[in-house]
Design a protein around this motif. Structure first.
Motif, PDB file in Angstrom:
ATOM      1  N   GLN A 354     -10.859  -0.533 -11.722  1.00 43.27           N
ATOM      2  CA  GLN A 354     -10.972  -1.475 -10.612  1.00 43.27           C
ATOM      3  C   GLN A 354     -10.050  -1.117  -9.443  1.00 43.27           C
ATOM      4  N   LEU A 355      -9.321  -0.020  -9.565  1.00 38.63           N
ATOM      5  CA  LEU A 355      -8.325   0.327  -8.551  1.00 38.63           C
ATOM      6  C   LEU A 355      -8.809   1.408  -7.589  1.00 38.63           C
ATOM      7  N   HIS A 356      -8.343   1.297  -6.336  1.00 37.57           N
ATOM      8  CA  HIS A 356      -8.575   2.331  -5.329  1.00 37.57           C
ATOM      9  C   HIS A 356      -7.450   3.367  -5.347  1.00 37.57           C
ATOM     10  N   PHE A 357      -6.250   2.938  -5.762  1.00 34.45           N
ATOM     11  CA  PHE A 357      -5.083   3.816  -5.789  1.00 34.45           C
ATOM     12  C   PHE A 357      -4.491   3.804  -7.194  1.00 34.45           C
ATOM     13  N   THR A 358      -4.362   4.963  -7.789  1.00 30.58           N
ATOM     14  CA  THR A 358      -3.771   5.017  -9.126  1.00 30.58           C
ATOM     15  C   THR A 358      -2.566   5.949  -9.125  1.00 30.58           C
ATOM     16  N   PHE A 359      -1.626   5.652  -9.999  1.00 31.19           N
ATOM     17  CA  PHE A 359      -0.396   6.434 -10.082  1.00 31.19           C
ATOM     18  C   PHE A 359      -0.626   7.685 -10.921  1.00 31.19           C
ATOM     19  N   ARG A 360      -0.061   8.790 -10.455  1.00 33.09           N
ATOM     20  CA  ARG A 360      -0.143  10.029 -11.221  1.00 33.09           C
ATOM     21  C   ARG A 360       1.234  10.671 -11.281  1.00 33.09           C
ATOM     22  N   PHE A 361       1.686  10.915 -12.510  1.00 31.40           N
ATOM     23  CA  PHE A 361       2.933  11.645 -12.703  1.00 31.40           C
ATOM     24  C   PHE A 361       2.602  12.996 -13.315  1.00 31.40           C
ATOM     25  N   ASP A 362       3.145  14.026 -12.701  1.00 31.54           N
ATOM     26  CA  ASP A 362       2.901  15.377 -13.218  1.00 31.54           C
ATOM     27  C   ASP A 362       4.227  16.096 -13.318  1.00 31.54           C
ATOM     28  N   SER A 363       4.522  16.629 -14.487  1.00 30.47           N
ATOM     29  CA  SER A 363       5.776  17.346 -14.693  1.00 30.47           C
ATOM     30  C   SER A 363       5.796  18.677 -13.959  1.00 30.47           C
ATOM     31  N   ASP A 364       4.635  19.176 -13.580  1.00 31.89           N
ATOM     32  CA  ASP A 364       4.553  20.432 -12.834  1.00 31.89           C
ATOM     33  C   ASP A 364       4.980  20.182 -11.386  1.00 31.89           C
ATOM     34  N   PRO A 365       6.082  20.773 -10.942  1.00 31.18           N
ATOM     35  CA  PRO A 365       6.561  20.535  -9.582  1.00 31.18           C
ATOM     36  C   PRO A 365       5.571  20.970  -8.510  1.00 31.18           C
ATOM     37  N   ASP A 366       4.635  21.851  -8.844  1.00 31.86           N
ATOM     38  CA  ASP A 366       3.629  22.283  -7.881  1.00 31.86           C
ATOM     39  C   ASP A 366       2.494  21.267  -7.732  1.00 31.86           C
ATOM     40  N   LEU A 447     -10.472 -16.014  -3.251  1.00 32.03           N
ATOM     41  CA  LEU A 447     -10.077 -14.704  -2.737  1.00 32.03           C
ATOM     42  C   LEU A 447     -10.853 -13.602  -3.441  1.00 32.03           C
ATOM     43  N   GLN A 448     -11.312 -12.629  -2.637  1.00 34.49           N
ATOM     44  CA  GLN A 448     -11.879 -11.421  -3.218  1.00 34.49           C
ATOM     45  C   GLN A 448     -10.744 -10.554  -3.753  1.00 34.49           C
ATOM     46  N   SER A 449     -11.109  -9.607  -4.570  1.00 34.17           N
ATOM     47  CA  SER A 449     -10.116  -8.632  -4.995  1.00 34.17           C
ATOM     48  C   SER A 449      -9.663  -7.843  -3.771  1.00 34.17           C
ATOM     49  N   PHE A 450      -8.410  -7.459  -3.761  1.00 38.94           N
ATOM     50  CA  PHE A 450      -7.912  -6.630  -2.667  1.00 38.94           C
ATOM     51  C   PHE A 450      -6.829  -5.714  -3.192  1.00 38.94           C
ATOM     52  N   GLU A 451      -6.552  -4.667  -2.388  1.00 39.37           N
ATOM     53  CA  GLU A 451      -5.541  -3.697  -2.783  1.00 39.37           C
ATOM     54  C   GLU A 451      -4.845  -3.185  -1.527  1.00 39.37           C
ATOM     55  N   LEU A 452      -3.530  -3.110  -1.567  1.00 40.16           N
ATOM     56  CA  LEU A 452      -2.744  -2.671  -0.424  1.00 40.16           C
ATOM     57  C   LEU A 452      -1.839  -1.513  -0.825  1.00 40.16           C
ATOM     58  N   PRO A 466       9.084  -3.047   4.540  1.00 37.41           N
ATOM     59  CA  PRO A 466       7.825  -2.389   4.218  1.00 37.41           C
ATOM     60  C   PRO A 466       6.785  -2.548   5.326  1.00 37.41           C
ATOM     61  N   SER A 467       5.861  -1.614   5.396  1.00 35.78           N
ATOM     62  CA  SER A 467       4.756  -1.702   6.351  1.00 35.78           C
ATOM     63  C   SER A 467       3.464  -1.319   5.649  1.00 35.78           C
ATOM     64  N   LEU A 468       2.349  -1.845   6.150  1.00 35.41           N
ATOM     65  CA  LEU A 468       1.047  -1.601   5.532  1.00 35.41           C
ATOM     66  C   LEU A 468       0.500  -0.238   5.945  1.00 35.41           C
ATOM     67  N   VAL A 469       0.038   0.528   4.977  1.00 35.88           N
ATOM     68  CA  VAL A 469      -0.569   1.833   5.234  1.00 35.88           C
ATOM     69  C   VAL A 469      -2.090   1.739   5.118  1.00 35.88           C
ATOM     70  N   LEU A 470      -2.576   1.253   3.988  1.00 35.69           N
ATOM     71  CA  LEU A 470      -4.009   1.126   3.755  1.00 35.69           C
ATOM     72  C   LEU A 470      -4.332  -0.226   3.128  1.00 35.69           C
ATOM     73  N   GLU A 471      -5.545  -0.693   3.421  1.00 32.94           N
ATOM     74  CA  GLU A 471      -6.015  -1.958   2.852  1.00 32.94           C
ATOM     75  C   GLU A 471      -7.436  -1.765   2.340  1.00 32.94           C
ATOM     76  N   ARG A 472      -7.693  -2.309   1.169  1.00 30.53           N
ATOM     77  CA  ARG A 472      -9.047  -2.316   0.617  1.00 30.53           C
ATOM     78  C   ARG A 472      -9.372  -3.739   0.182  1.00 30.53           C
ATOM     79  N   ILE A 473     -10.549  -4.241   0.622  1.00 30.49           N
ATOM     80  CA  ILE A 473     -11.023  -5.569   0.216  1.00 30.49           C
ATOM     81  C   ILE A 473     -12.226  -5.370  -0.700  1.00 30.49           C
TER      82      ILE A 473
END
Length: 479
Positions: A354-366, A447-452, A466-473
């Protein structure tokens, strides 16, 4: 830790007798039902400020009842804990501070009542700090509310042909009468009357202009607060629990040491705590200890504290639950607020579709870690990372349905502690959130689902404004 309209009666020990449909009180006696103090307490207990919290209302009615009946020796933390909150006789109030916690909230809600619904009350109620016995006092009318009716001039012609002004608050100093005594009515000429009436007219014009000004300014603030209320009223209510789940910092440390992501299933069943999961890791025993510790951070705790102070919160329905102790069923029937990304709060993994933005952790510095923009629009980066820009950070705020679509979930997460702090700060600011909440509002007031995606500068793990970069409704559309 278990942290608002008429409701069922409070269930108390059998020794108590009922005197109110809202509260059970020892030694039932309804002789004070016509007492203005009791009537005021009933109005406050049923108000928007308190009415949605059964325990707050019962707390207020209990102490007012004991005060009116001169049973102040029963207004103690111990007695309130037993008779209002159902604690066992002799419980240790030093270990269980539920009465003090609710008292702080009750004082705040009473102040809100007199500032809003109860602003016309002629009787005031306060609960002084350091005790629980209520104090009643008469409301003092603010002199700034003087209007035309108080400027009205009553006059009559006397036998001498002079005009007598009666009871005008704008009179000049009273002069002695011909007998040498001070009269309650001052005899003055028509010129003084005209002057007084002119003053009243000017005062009325000024008051009217002020009213027009504040009527224009007021709705802007009100709209922001209304938009914010719409969100928090969805997240907190008396019909279901809301679980607030801080990050598992011990888990983060352990994962960074063994350099592998931890799936939710492994986290839930606890198998990550077995020796087999760290066979290839140096100092595996110490790594396992870190993973089993109940660590969180100050940013999460501060956020939880701010949430608990929201007026929409129903204290007995807000529950702070450590991530490791949460259960899948909780997310089917309740609301939830997750603090931290899925690296520190594996439960977020359930809501990835359900997300537009997901977290990714990578041990590879590249391969930089960050928030991946799954559905980038023209000109948008595919990932928002701190790589090469250690002085900045990012956070997300996501409002989604729960697993059974009968409740709501909030995800407040950052690339690091400063990122989470930035997201929490943005979420708690009505001015910053109002535009998104207005756009997310449905025709039925929900309220609809939203993501900031928000950004802030990172100063030694402390976020700037903080400041807003992207918004998804709305939820992501399949592509």
């Amino acid at each position: 830790m278990d942290l608002k309209n008429a409701r069922p009666v409070l269930e108390l020990p059998q020794k108590v007798a009922r005197i109110s449909p809202r509260l059970s009180i020892a030694g039932g006696d309804n002789r004070h039902f016509d007492d203005p103090r009791w009537q005021l307490a009933q109005r406050i207990a049923a108000s928007e400020s308190i009415g949605r919290s059964k325990l707050l209302a019962d707390f207020l009615l209990y102490i007012v009842d004991r005060h009116i009946r001169d049973l102040t020796d029963e207004i103690t933390e111990q007695q309130i804990g037993v008779l209002v909150f159902g604690r066992a006789e002799g419980y240790d109030s030093n270990e269980d501070n539920i009465v003090r916690s609710y008292a702080r909230n009750l004082r705040k809600r009473i102040d809100e009542y007199f500032a809003t619904e109860g602003r016309e009350e002629t009787l005031l109620l306060q609960i002084p700090r350091g005790g629980y016995t209520p104090i009643f006092s008469s409301a003092v009318k603010d002199s700034s509310t003087v209007g035309f009716e108080e400027c009205a001039v009553s006059s009559q012609e006397t036998a001498s042909g002079k005009v007598e002004i009666v009871d005008s608050p704008l009179l000049a100093p009273v002069e002695p009468s011909s007998s040498g005594t001070i009269s309650s009515h001052a005899s003055i000429g028509p010129r003084r009357i005209r002057f007084t009436m002119l003053l009243c007219l000017l005062a009325g014009i000024l008051l009217g202009m002020a009213a027009m000004f504040f009527s224009r300014v007021g709705p802007v603030i009100s709209q922001r607060e209304t938009a914010s209320h719409a969100l928090w009223a969805q997240m907190f209510g008396d019909d279901r629990d809301t679980f607030v789940v801080p990050s598992d910092v011990g888990l983060v440390i352990m994962q960074r040491l063994i350099q592998r992501p931890l799936p939710l299933g492994t986290y839930v069943n606890g198998s990550y705590l077995t020796k087999a999961s760290t066979e290839s890791a140096p100092n595996s025993a110490e790594v396992l200890k870190l993973g089993s510790r109940r660590f969180t951070n100050v940013v999460d705790l501060e956020f939880v504290t701010h949430l608990a102070q929201l007026k929409e919160v129903v204290p007995e329905r807000m529950k702070v639950r450590y991530a490791r102790d949460l259960r899948m069923e909780d997310l089917r029937t309740s609301n939830a607020i997750f603090i931290g990304s899925d690296e520190s709060n594996p439960w977020v993994e359930l809501f990835r579709p359900q997300l537009h933005f997901t977290f990714r952790f990578d041990s590879d510095p590249d391969k930089p870690s960050g928030f991946v923009n799954l559905y980038p629009r023209a000109g948008e980066p595919a990932i928002y990372s701190t790589a090469g820009h250690q002085e900045r950070t990012f956070g997300i705020i996501a409002y989604l349905p729960n697993l059974n679509n009968n409740g709501h979930v909030l995800i407040v997460a950052g690339l690091n502690t400063a990122g989470t702090e930035a997201a929490a700060s943005f979420l708690l600011n009505p001015s910053l959130m109002a535009p998104t909440l207005q756009r997310a509002k449905t025709a039925h007031g929900g309220l609809q689902s939203f993501e900031l995606l928000v950004r802030a500068d990172d100063f030694a793990t402390n976020a700037s404004a903080p400041s807003l970069v992207l918004e998804r409704i709305g939820l992501p559309q399949a592509r």
